[in-house]
Design a protein around this motif. Structure first.
Motif, PDB file in Angstrom:
ATOM      1  N   GLN A 102       5.116   2.101 -11.168  1.00 42.80           N
ATOM      2  CA  GLN A 102       3.994   1.738 -10.295  1.00 42.80           C
ATOM      3  C   GLN A 102       3.980   0.238  -9.997  1.00 42.80           C
ATOM      4  O   GLN A 102       3.633  -0.172  -8.900  1.00 42.80           O
ATOM      5  CB  GLN A 102       2.661   2.142 -10.928  1.00 42.80           C
ATOM      6  CG  GLN A 102       2.460   3.641 -11.044  1.00 42.80           C
ATOM      7  CD  GLN A 102       2.395   4.328  -9.689  1.00 42.80           C
ATOM      8  OE1 GLN A 102       1.924   3.756  -8.712  1.00 42.80           O
ATOM      9  NE2 GLN A 102       2.906   5.546  -9.619  1.00 42.80           N
ATOM     10  N   GLN A 150       5.884  -0.683  -7.062  1.00 47.03           N
ATOM     11  CA  GLN A 150       5.399  -0.228  -5.758  1.00 47.03           C
ATOM     12  C   GLN A 150       4.847  -1.413  -4.964  1.00 47.03           C
ATOM     13  O   GLN A 150       4.349  -2.374  -5.534  1.00 47.03           O
ATOM     14  CB  GLN A 150       4.281   0.803  -5.937  1.00 47.03           C
ATOM     15  CG  GLN A 150       4.716   2.071  -6.615  1.00 47.03           C
ATOM     16  CD  GLN A 150       5.431   3.005  -5.665  1.00 47.03           C
ATOM     17  OE1 GLN A 150       4.962   3.283  -4.586  1.00 47.03           O
ATOM     18  NE2 GLN A 150       6.595   3.475  -6.073  1.00 47.03           N
ATOM     19  N   TYR A 195       2.150  -1.736  -3.355  1.00 45.32           N
ATOM     20  CA  TYR A 195       0.728  -2.060  -3.496  1.00 45.32           C
ATOM     21  C   TYR A 195       0.485  -2.979  -4.694  1.00 45.32           C
ATOM     22  O   TYR A 195      -0.414  -3.821  -4.665  1.00 45.32           O
ATOM     23  CB  TYR A 195      -0.143  -0.802  -3.569  1.00 45.32           C
ATOM     24  CG  TYR A 195      -0.089  -0.031  -4.854  1.00 45.32           C
ATOM     25  CD1 TYR A 195      -0.824  -0.440  -5.968  1.00 45.32           C
ATOM     26  CD2 TYR A 195       0.694   1.108  -4.978  1.00 45.32           C
ATOM     27  CE1 TYR A 195      -0.765   0.258  -7.159  1.00 45.32           C
ATOM     28  CE2 TYR A 195       0.754   1.815  -6.150  1.00 45.32           C
ATOM     29  CZ  TYR A 195       0.022   1.384  -7.238  1.00 45.32           C
ATOM     30  OH  TYR A 195       0.093   2.076  -8.407  1.00 45.32           O
ATOM     31  N   ALA A 196       1.321  -2.831  -5.728  1.00 44.74           N
ATOM     32  CA  ALA A 196       1.170  -3.712  -6.890  1.00 44.74           C
ATOM     33  C   ALA A 196       1.608  -5.137  -6.538  1.00 44.74           C
ATOM     34  O   ALA A 196       0.959  -6.114  -6.920  1.00 44.74           O
ATOM     35  CB  ALA A 196       1.972  -3.169  -8.063  1.00 44.74           C
ATOM     36  N   SER A 214      -1.025  -6.656  -4.365  1.00 42.41           N
ATOM     37  CA  SER A 214      -2.193  -7.068  -5.137  1.00 42.41           C
ATOM     38  C   SER A 214      -1.945  -8.423  -5.810  1.00 42.41           C
ATOM     39  O   SER A 214      -2.849  -9.253  -5.907  1.00 42.41           O
ATOM     40  CB  SER A 214      -2.511  -5.996  -6.182  1.00 42.41           C
ATOM     41  OG  SER A 214      -3.696  -6.299  -6.849  1.00 42.41           O
ATOM     42  N   GLU A 233      -5.125  -1.388 -10.873  1.00 40.94           N
ATOM     43  CA  GLU A 233      -4.381  -0.725  -9.795  1.00 40.94           C
ATOM     44  C   GLU A 233      -3.408   0.337 -10.314  1.00 40.94           C
ATOM     45  O   GLU A 233      -3.461   1.475  -9.900  1.00 40.94           O
ATOM     46  CB  GLU A 233      -3.572  -1.776  -8.999  1.00 40.94           C
ATOM     47  CG  GLU A 233      -4.401  -2.885  -8.411  1.00 40.94           C
ATOM     48  CD  GLU A 233      -4.722  -2.650  -6.939  1.00 40.94           C
ATOM     49  OE1 GLU A 233      -4.407  -1.577  -6.409  1.00 40.94           O
ATOM     50  OE2 GLU A 233      -5.305  -3.561  -6.336  1.00 40.94           O
ATOM     51  N   ALA A 234      -2.539  -0.073 -11.215  1.00 45.83           N
ATOM     52  CA  ALA A 234      -1.406   0.792 -11.552  1.00 45.83           C
ATOM     53  C   ALA A 234      -1.769   1.883 -12.557  1.00 45.83           C
ATOM     54  O   ALA A 234      -1.255   2.998 -12.499  1.00 45.83           O
ATOM     55  CB  ALA A 234      -0.251  -0.049 -12.097  1.00 45.83           C
ATOM     56  N   ASN A 279      -2.769   5.419 -11.349  1.00 41.37           N
ATOM     57  CA  ASN A 279      -1.688   6.163 -10.708  1.00 41.37           C
ATOM     58  C   ASN A 279      -0.608   6.555 -11.705  1.00 41.37           C
ATOM     59  O   ASN A 279       0.077   7.547 -11.523  1.00 41.37           O
ATOM     60  CB  ASN A 279      -1.073   5.338  -9.581  1.00 41.37           C
ATOM     61  CG  ASN A 279      -2.073   5.065  -8.485  1.00 41.37           C
ATOM     62  OD1 ASN A 279      -2.832   5.944  -8.110  1.00 41.37           O
ATOM     63  ND2 ASN A 279      -2.093   3.852  -7.995  1.00 41.37           N
ATOM     64  N   SER A 325       3.374   2.901   0.703  1.00 41.38           N
ATOM     65  CA  SER A 325       3.436   2.470  -0.696  1.00 41.38           C
ATOM     66  C   SER A 325       2.681   1.161  -0.915  1.00 41.38           C
ATOM     67  O   SER A 325       2.415   0.770  -2.042  1.00 41.38           O
ATOM     68  CB  SER A 325       4.892   2.383  -1.168  1.00 41.38           C
ATOM     69  OG  SER A 325       5.355   1.073  -1.098  1.00 41.38           O
ATOM     70  N   ASN A 355      -2.788   1.455  -2.334  1.00 40.19           N
ATOM     71  CA  ASN A 355      -2.935   2.200  -3.577  1.00 40.19           C
ATOM     72  C   ASN A 355      -3.496   3.590  -3.271  1.00 40.19           C
ATOM     73  O   ASN A 355      -4.587   3.697  -2.717  1.00 40.19           O
ATOM     74  CB  ASN A 355      -3.878   1.428  -4.496  1.00 40.19           C
ATOM     75  CG  ASN A 355      -3.922   2.024  -5.886  1.00 40.19           C
ATOM     76  OD1 ASN A 355      -3.712   3.227  -6.061  1.00 40.19           O
ATOM     77  ND2 ASN A 355      -4.193   1.199  -6.873  1.00 40.19           N
ATOM     78  N   ARG A 392      -7.236   4.477  -4.317  1.00 45.76           N
ATOM     79  CA  ARG A 392      -8.419   3.662  -3.981  1.00 45.76           C
ATOM     80  C   ARG A 392      -8.720   3.755  -2.496  1.00 45.76           C
ATOM     81  O   ARG A 392      -7.812   3.803  -1.681  1.00 45.76           O
ATOM     82  CB  ARG A 392      -8.160   2.197  -4.366  1.00 45.76           C
ATOM     83  CG  ARG A 392      -8.052   1.981  -5.858  1.00 45.76           C
ATOM     84  CD  ARG A 392      -7.630   0.567  -6.154  1.00 45.76           C
ATOM     85  NE  ARG A 392      -8.615  -0.391  -5.686  1.00 45.76           N
ATOM     86  CZ  ARG A 392      -8.307  -1.633  -5.287  1.00 45.76           C
ATOM     87  NH1 ARG A 392      -7.066  -2.032  -5.270  1.00 45.76           N
ATOM     88  NH2 ARG A 392      -9.250  -2.442  -4.908  1.00 45.76           N
ATOM     89  N   GLN A 426      -9.708  -1.773  -1.025  1.00 46.06           N
ATOM     90  CA  GLN A 426      -8.429  -2.477  -0.920  1.00 46.06           C
ATOM     91  C   GLN A 426      -8.495  -3.606   0.106  1.00 46.06           C
ATOM     92  O   GLN A 426      -7.677  -4.517   0.074  1.00 46.06           O
ATOM     93  CB  GLN A 426      -7.314  -1.500  -0.554  1.00 46.06           C
ATOM     94  CG  GLN A 426      -7.229  -0.361  -1.541  1.00 46.06           C
ATOM     95  CD  GLN A 426      -5.923   0.388  -1.482  1.00 46.06           C
ATOM     96  OE1 GLN A 426      -4.860  -0.194  -1.505  1.00 46.06           O
ATOM     97  NE2 GLN A 426      -6.003   1.703  -1.418  1.00 46.06           N
TER      98      GLN A 426
END
Lengths: 335, 273
Positions: A228, A231, A233-234, A237, A251-252, A255, B98, B101, B104, B109
């Motif tokens: 994760q 990814q 999104y991490a 962030s 976040e992670a 998931n 991807s 998230n 969420r 976000q």
């Protein structure tokens, strides 16, 4: 929707339970060993032996025995324990709460410890912290729960006598409670002296059960966390300005949780199985130690009842697990 | 020039105990400029973006050189200082699925960064998220904010990410192949949108792409990379009209042309591929 799904799953579990019932019934009767032989004194006469066989219905064929047992079981009567002469149902229900409380505490300890190790290992990925975490989880995995139990007894019971090494509660304290859920009842009734006493008795068996599970949770969670964290999104962030800790926890983690949740569910069922040895080691009065005694004494009705109890626990854990996926992942909520 | 938004000076990066990924990269980016980073896969173009953003993969280290952003040296900062210095940096990522998230809602976000960087309250951040979605031409922004990423289309997700990137008025945005994961019609819209917002906000953009057509549409200047080295660096018109380096010429030759009937696809020569 939810109620229908639960009902459907419960209906599906009926054939499973029936299968377990037939299998254990046949198995415990075809393996060598004889409950009557465990009871009679040496040199008893044949007539007395035959009378005992007839009394427990053991002179009938296995299929006849099963039909009699199943007929009574459907009415909620699982027979009389051969060794204690008590009703199997009552015996199991008096010991089950102790095991449920032990398993619950062990599961909490395992999840807390496992998640903590996974998060720390992920935060320090590629650095010394990760190596330490991997070493610890490897060690926890390599040593089985009963060995932890024995080691704890030596260290915290004998060398540094900090914790009680057997039983569930100090009998002079634990009185005046109306259920066998001693931990929960004493807590909600503000008798926290008993609560601490019960927890002290549970500490060693629960942690012994928890350590291998914690290590397994840490391993699986850490690898899905690593996935994760790679990814986008991490990364995004972190670009937004959040710390690694924040990205991992906020976040992670959620998931990454699904593979871990399914593993934990499966492993908690093993935990229930693990109580058999651990309860014996710590003389803990749950259904695990009851099961060992039942097997040693070839107490057929009790074995039968206990195995069905274990099967019901496994089915309920798996049901809870399935329901938790939808709560974790919004993509699984519809359809 | 001290008024450059970004000045990368002789930057080298390598995998620890491994190969060097970037060799002495230098580039400057003025305010409001769009600079393209082009090259084939593995040329190091995304790696430059990640150096600037401070999100290098664990085994990769900056081994030499520096990155000055708004006059402040980013290389060598502690992680905490680095996060503070990145307040005027943003990223438009490659894969809009991807990059959101899955567990969420869009609203959290989009607003989390505004609350962190701009210290907005819940209500203020929500209002700003609505305004930003309006800027990226999303209709029904209230509804979009309530949704989870999987409930939006690819183009919609990328608009959300663009809105988020511009939300805190960054001075520099790294756009890492922002159109690669989208289908062709959406690509054009997204490109136009980035161009529009970039002009409106005066934001500099480091535009990572392997698509020379995209470079021609959006960039002012280009750096062509091969195997972690700069092979050519020039204003976009010069590159297209007079490519100097053999590698750049090969890249152009490999681009299919619809205006030359009977043309065949030409692969990069073996010594470049």
């Amino acid at each position: 929707m939810l109620a229908r799904r639960i009902l459907l799953r419960l209906l599906q579990s009926i054939p499973t339970l029936a299968g377990v019932a037939v299998l254990t019934f046949v198995l415990v009767r075809v393996v060598p060993g004889d409950p009557v032989a465990m009871m009679i004194p040496p040199g008893a006469d044949d007539a007395a032996v035959a009378r005992l066989y007839a009394m427990y219905g053991l002179d009938k064929t296995i299929s006849q025995q099963f039909l009699i047992w199943a007929g009574q079981a459907l009415g909620g009567n699982f027979g009389i324990s051969i060794t204690t002469r008590q009703a199997v149902t009552g015996l199991i229900f008096s010991r089950l709460p102790a095991t449920l409380e032990l398993v619950t505490v062990a599961a909490f300890v395992a999840v807390a410890l496992g998640v903590a190790m996974a998060v720390i290992g992920t935060r320090f990925a590629g650095r010394a912290g990760e190596v330490v975490v991997d070493g610890i989880t490897g060690f926890f995995l390599a040593v089985p729960d009963f060995l932890w139990g024995l080691a704890f007894i030596v260290v915290f019971g004998v060398l540094l006598p900090l914790l009680p090494i057997s039983g569930r509660a100090d009998p002079t304290q634990a009185s005046g409670l109306s259920t066998e859920f001693t931990l929960i009842e004493s807590f909600v009734r503000f008798r926290w002296g008993i609560t601490t006493d019960v927890l002290a008795h549970m500490a060693m068996p629960a942690v012994a059960l928890a350590l291998p599970l914690a290590a397994m949770i840490a391993r699986v969670l850490k690898s899905s966390l690593a996935e994760q964290m790679g990814q986008d999104y991490a990364l995004l962030s972190r670009v937004k300005g959040f710390s690694r800790w924040h990205v991992i926890l906020a976040e992670a983690l959620r998931n990454a949780a699904i593979p871990t949740v399914s593993l934990t569910g499966v492993q908690v069922t093993f935990l229930v199985g693990g109580t058999v040895l651990i309860e014996k080691i710590f003389s803990y009065p749950g259904i695990g130690s009851l099961a060992i005694d039942a097997v040693i004494n070839r107490d057929l009705p009790l074995i039968q009842g206990l195995i069905l109890t274990f099967a019901v626990i496994f089915i309920l854990i798996n049901l809870a697990l399935d329901l938790s996926y939808a709560a974790l992942d919004p993509r699984l909520r519809h359809g | 020039m001290s008024d450059d938004v970004l000045a990368i000076e002789n930057l080298s990066a390598a995998i620890r105990n491994g190969p060097t990924l970037l060799h002495e990269i230098s580039l400057r980016l003025a305010a409001g400029e769009v600079h393209g980073l082009v090259g084939t896969s593995g040329a190091g173009k995304s790696m430059i973006g990640r150096c600037v953003l401070g999100i290098l993969p664990a085994p990769v280290r900056v081994t030499a050189g520096g990155i000055r952003f708004l006059g402040k040296q980013l290389v060598g900062l502690s992680e905490r200082d680095r996060r503070a210095a990145g307040a005027s940096l943003a990223l438009i990522p490659q894969d809009p699925l991807s990059a959101l998230n899955p567990s969420r809602r869009i609203v959290s976000q989009m607003t989390d960064v505004m609350r962190l960087r701009l210290h907005l309250s819940h209500a203020e951040a929500y209002a700003r998220a609505l305004a930003m979605l309006d800027e990226v031409h999303i209709r029904g922004p209230q509804d979009v904010l309530r949704r989870y990423p999987h409930e939006l289309s690819g183009g919609m997700r990328q608009r959300v990410l663009i809105a988020t990137a511009f939300a805190c008025e960054p001075r520099l945005i790294v756009a890492d192949e922002p159109t690669t994961a989208l289908d062709v019609t959406v690509q054009k819209q997204i490109l136009r949108l980035i161009r529009e917002l970039q002009r409106k906000h005066g934001t500099s953009v480091l535009f990572v792409t392997h698509d020379l057509g995209v470079v021609a549409k959006i960039c002012n200047s280009v750096t062509v990379l091969n195997a972690g080295r700069i092979v050519e660096q020039a204003p976009v018109a010069d590159i297209f009209l007079r490519p100097q380096d053999a590698y750049t010429q090969a890249l152009f030759a490999a681009t299919p042309r619809y205006d030359r009937p009977g043309d065949t696809l030409r692969p990069l020569p073996a010594d470049f591929a």
